[in-house]
Write an enzyme that holds these catalytic residues in place. Structure first.
Site, PDB file in Angstrom:
ATOM      1  N   GLU A  90       0.835  -1.199   0.000  1.00 35.67           N
ATOM      2  CA  GLU A  90       0.000   0.000   0.000  1.00 35.67           C
ATOM      3  C   GLU A  90       0.869   1.247   0.000  1.00 35.67           C
ATOM      4  O   GLU A  90       1.980   1.247   0.525  1.00 35.67           O
ATOM      5  CB  GLU A  90      -0.817   0.059   1.284  1.00 35.67           C
ATOM      6  CG  GLU A  90      -1.647  -1.144   1.517  1.00 35.67           C
ATOM      7  CD  GLU A  90      -2.175  -1.163   2.939  1.00 35.67           C
ATOM      8  OE1 GLU A  90      -3.223  -1.747   3.142  1.00 35.67           O
ATOM      9  OE2 GLU A  90      -1.540  -0.590   3.828  1.00 35.67           O
ATOM     10  N   CYS A 104       3.093   8.630   1.464  1.00 33.06           N
ATOM     11  CA  CYS A 104       3.605   7.660   2.434  1.00 33.06           C
ATOM     12  C   CYS A 104       3.842   6.351   1.694  1.00 33.06           C
ATOM     13  O   CYS A 104       2.928   5.833   1.046  1.00 33.06           O
ATOM     14  CB  CYS A 104       2.570   7.486   3.548  1.00 33.06           C
ATOM     15  SG  CYS A 104       3.021   6.213   4.723  1.00 33.06           S
ATOM     16  N   CYS A 111       5.870  -7.172   7.616  1.00 34.18           N
ATOM     17  CA  CYS A 111       6.866  -6.561   8.499  1.00 34.18           C
ATOM     18  C   CYS A 111       7.205  -7.554   9.608  1.00 34.18           C
ATOM     19  O   CYS A 111       6.332  -8.266  10.100  1.00 34.18           O
ATOM     20  CB  CYS A 111       6.309  -5.280   9.112  1.00 34.18           C
ATOM     21  SG  CYS A 111       7.525  -4.402  10.123  1.00 34.18           S
ATOM     22  N   CYS A 115       4.691  -4.960  15.760  1.00 37.68           N
ATOM     23  CA  CYS A 115       4.120  -4.003  16.710  1.00 37.68           C
ATOM     24  C   CYS A 115       2.672  -4.400  17.013  1.00 37.68           C
ATOM     25  O   CYS A 115       1.909  -4.744  16.101  1.00 37.68           O
ATOM     26  CB  CYS A 115       4.197  -2.581  16.151  1.00 37.68           C
ATOM     27  SG  CYS A 115       5.894  -2.081  15.804  1.00 37.68           S
ATOM     28  N   CYS A 118      -0.474  -2.850  15.011  1.00 37.81           N
ATOM     29  CA  CYS A 118      -0.292  -2.585  13.586  1.00 37.81           C
ATOM     30  C   CYS A 118      -0.736  -3.774  12.742  1.00 37.81           C
ATOM     31  O   CYS A 118      -0.335  -4.915  12.991  1.00 37.81           O
ATOM     32  CB  CYS A 118       1.181  -2.290  13.326  1.00 37.81           C
ATOM     33  SG  CYS A 118       1.562  -2.186  11.584  1.00 37.81           S
ATOM     34  N   GLY A 160       6.295  -2.084   6.660  1.00 33.49           N
ATOM     35  CA  GLY A 160       7.695  -2.483   6.751  1.00 33.49           C
ATOM     36  C   GLY A 160       8.522  -1.577   7.640  1.00 33.49           C
ATOM     37  O   GLY A 160       8.111  -0.483   7.997  1.00 33.49           O
ATOM     38  N   GLU A 161       9.704  -2.078   7.993  1.00 38.86           N
ATOM     39  CA  GLU A 161      10.658  -1.304   8.797  1.00 38.86           C
ATOM     40  C   GLU A 161      11.746  -0.780   7.846  1.00 38.86           C
ATOM     41  O   GLU A 161      12.568  -1.558   7.353  1.00 38.86           O
ATOM     42  CB  GLU A 161      11.254  -2.206   9.893  1.00 38.86           C
ATOM     43  CG  GLU A 161      12.508  -1.686  10.563  1.00 38.86           C
ATOM     44  CD  GLU A 161      12.395  -0.249  11.083  1.00 38.86           C
ATOM     45  OE1 GLU A 161      11.441   0.049  11.818  1.00 38.86           O
ATOM     46  OE2 GLU A 161      13.278   0.574  10.743  1.00 38.86           O
ATOM     47  N   HIS A 217       6.213   5.053  21.507  1.00 39.84           N
ATOM     48  CA  HIS A 217       4.947   4.460  21.974  1.00 39.84           C
ATOM     49  C   HIS A 217       4.888   4.094  23.459  1.00 39.84           C
ATOM     50  O   HIS A 217       3.821   3.734  23.963  1.00 39.84           O
ATOM     51  CB  HIS A 217       4.545   3.224  21.160  1.00 39.84           C
ATOM     52  CG  HIS A 217       4.579   3.457  19.683  1.00 39.84           C
ATOM     53  ND1 HIS A 217       4.072   4.593  19.101  1.00 39.84           N
ATOM     54  CD2 HIS A 217       5.092   2.718  18.663  1.00 39.84           C
ATOM     55  CE1 HIS A 217       4.247   4.525  17.789  1.00 39.84           C
ATOM     56  NE2 HIS A 217       4.866   3.414  17.498  1.00 39.84           N
ATOM     57  N   CYS A 334      -1.514   1.872   8.424  1.00 40.52           N
ATOM     58  CA  CYS A 334      -0.697   1.013   7.580  1.00 40.52           C
ATOM     59  C   CYS A 334      -1.157  -0.434   7.649  1.00 40.52           C
ATOM     60  O   CYS A 334      -1.515  -0.957   8.681  1.00 40.52           O
ATOM     61  CB  CYS A 334       0.779   1.146   7.934  1.00 40.52           C
ATOM     62  SG  CYS A 334       1.184   0.619   9.590  1.00 40.52           S
TER      63      CYS A 334
HETATM   64  S1  SF4 Z   1       4.897  -1.589   9.757  1.00 37.25           S
HETATM   65 FE1  SF4 Z   1       5.730  -0.211  11.308  1.00 37.25          FE
HETATM   66  S2  SF4 Z   1       4.217  -0.193  12.979  1.00 37.25           S
HETATM   67 FE2  SF4 Z   1       3.759  -1.944  11.657  1.00 37.25          FE
HETATM   68  S3  SF4 Z   1       4.796  -3.728  12.611  1.00 37.25           S
HETATM   69 FE3  SF4 Z   1       6.198  -2.847  11.084  1.00 37.25          FE
HETATM   70  S4  SF4 Z   1       7.451  -1.372  12.193  1.00 37.25           S
HETATM   71 FE4  SF4 Z   1       5.671  -1.825  13.493  1.00 37.25          FE
END
Ligand code: SF4
Length: 344
Positions: A90, A104, A111, A115, A118, A160-161, A217, A334
Site C-alpha cells: 500500500e 507515504c 513486516c 508491533c 499494527c 515495513g521497517e 509508543h 498502515c
Molecule cells: S509496519 Fe511499522 S508499525 Fe507496523 S509492525 Fe512494522 S514497524 Fe511496526
C-alpha cells in the site's frame, strides 16, 4: 525484463554505452520518466526510434498494477499495488489545508517487527521491496495529483521497517531527492523507524539530512516490549542514544512518534514518564490517536485524555504535535487496506 526504476543513472548510462548509445540519452530517459511522467518508451519522442525499441526490449517502466484505488472525503487517496510476484503493498497520498501533498510509501511486504497495534505486522515479513518498487509507489501516487499539485513531502512510514531495508531504500530516496529525479529535497523526506540502533547510526554516518522519526509508543521497557517487540533486543536507552547521535551528526531534531492507545499508554503517569525521558532532548513528539483495526484489541483514546497528555508534555517544555487522522474511511492506517483485499 529489467525494472527501469531499479537502475541508477550510472547503470542506465552504462547499458546505453554498451549498446552504442551516447550517455546523454540517459538524461533524456530520466526526464521523461521523472519530470514528464512517461509510462511508455514510445512517448519518448526525442529519442531515436531504434533506441526506444532497444530500451523497450530490455526494460519495463512499471512492474506493478493498481489493484485498488480509494479516495476519502478529506483528500486522502490510497493505492493497493500488486507487485510482479503477486504480493501486494500500500501507499498513500495525504493532502492538508496548507496545500501540502505528502506521500507515504512502504519498504517491505509485511513486516517482521510485530508491533502490537499494527495490521502490517500480522502476517510477518514476506520480503523486502526493491529500489524500483519503492520509487514506483512515488510515481504512481504522483499520477493521483491534480493539475497544479506537486508532492511536497515523502514519509517512509508505510508497511515495513525502513531501516531493515536500507540498501534498497537509500538509492530510492537519492533518486527522489535529485533535481532530475522527483526533486523532493532531503529535508522534506522522513524515515520512520521502530528504532534499530545500528540502522540509525548507519543513517547518521551518511549525514543525508533526512528527517528521522522514531516510533517510541512507551516510556518504559516493560510496556514498550509489549507494544514494540523489537524493543526486547535493544531497550529504550539504546534507541535514545542512537537518536541522540543522529541529532549530533545531522543537526536535525528527531521526532518521536507515540500512538495513543486507550487505557494502555494514554494515562497521566505515561505522559509524565515520557516527559521525564525526553526532557532536555531537542525532540518533537508526534501524538497519534490510534486508528481502530478490526483484528486488534486496542481502542482509540478519548479526546480529553489526548489533550491532557499533550499538555503534560508541553508543560515539561517538550514540543508536541497532534497528528490528526486522515483517510479513516479508506483504512489509511498502515497495512489495513492490504489485509482487507489480500488473498492471505
Ligand atoms: S509496519 Fe511499522 S508499525 Fe507496523 S509492525 Fe512494522 S514497524 Fe511496526
Amino acid at each position: 525484463m529489467i525494472h527501469l526504476l531499479d537502475q541508477t543513472p550510472d547503470q542506465l548510462q552504462a547499458w546505453l554505452a554498451g549498446h552504442g548509445v551516447p550517455g546523454y540519452r540517459a538524461r533524456q530517459v530520466w526526464q521523461w520518466v521523472y519530470a514528464r511522467g512517461a509510462d511508455d518508451f514510445d512517448q519518448m519522442t526525442d529519442l531515436p526510434g531504434v533506441v526506444r525499441q532497444r530500451l523497450a526490449a530490455d526494460f519495463q517502466i512499471w512492474s506493478t498494477r493498481v489493484a485498488a484505488h480509494r479516495k476519502a472525503d478529506d483528500g486522502a487517496e490510497k493505492l493497493l499495488l500488486e507487485l510482479a510476484d503477486g504480493q501486494r503493498i500500500e501507499c498513500v497520498l495525504l493532502r492538508d489545508d496548507r496545500g501540502h501533498c505528502t506521500i507515504c510509501v512502504s519498504t517491505q511486504v509485511g513486516c517482521a517487527m510485530g508491533c502490537a497495534f499494527c495490521a502490517s505486522g500480522l502476517d510477518g515479513l514476506i520480503r523486502n521491496l526493491s529500489t524500483g518498487e519503492i520509487l514506483e509507489q512515488m510515481l504512481r501516487l504522483r499520477q493521483c495529483l491534480a493539475d497544479g499539485e506537486r508532492i511536497s513531502h515523502v514519509v517512509v512510514m508505510g508497511m515495513g521497517e525502513p531501516l531493515a531495508n536500507l540498501d534498497a531504500l537509500l538509492p530510492a530516496l537519492a533518486m527522489a531527492s535529485r533535481p532530475d529525479g522527483l526533486g523532493i529535497g532531503a529535508r522534506r523526506i522522513t524515515i520512520s523507524t521502530v528504532g534499530l540502533p545500528a540502522g540509525i547510526r548507519r543513517l547518521a554516518g551518511l549525514n543525508l539530512q533526512y528527517h528521522l522519526a522514531v516510533s517510541l509508543h512507551a516510556a518504559d521497557d516493560p510496556l514498550r516490549d509489549r507494544l514494540v517487540p523489537a524493543n526486547r533486543k535493544t531497550g529504550i536507552a539504546a534507541v535514545l542514544a542512537a537518536a541522540d547521535e543522529y541529532f549530533e551528526q545531522t543537526g536535525r531534531r528527531v521526532t518521536f512518534e507515540y500512538v495513543l492507545l486507550k487505557d494502555v499508554n494514554d494515562g497521566p503517569a505515561h505522559a509524565r514518564a515520557l516527559a521525564a525521558l525526553l526532557r532536555g532532548r531537542p525532540a518533537l513528539v508526534n501524538l497519534i490517536p490510534f486508528n481502530p483495526v478490526a483484528e486488534l484489541p486496542f481502542r482509540s483514546p478519548l479526546s480529553p485524555d489526548v489533550m491532557r497528555f499533550a499538555e503534560t508534555l508541553r508543560e515539561a517544555g517538550i514540543a508536541v504535535k497532534l497528528r490528526y487522522r486522515k483517510g479513516d474511511e479508506i483504512d489509511a492506517a498502515c497495512g489495513q487496506l492490504r489485509r482487507l483485499t489480500s488473498p492471505y
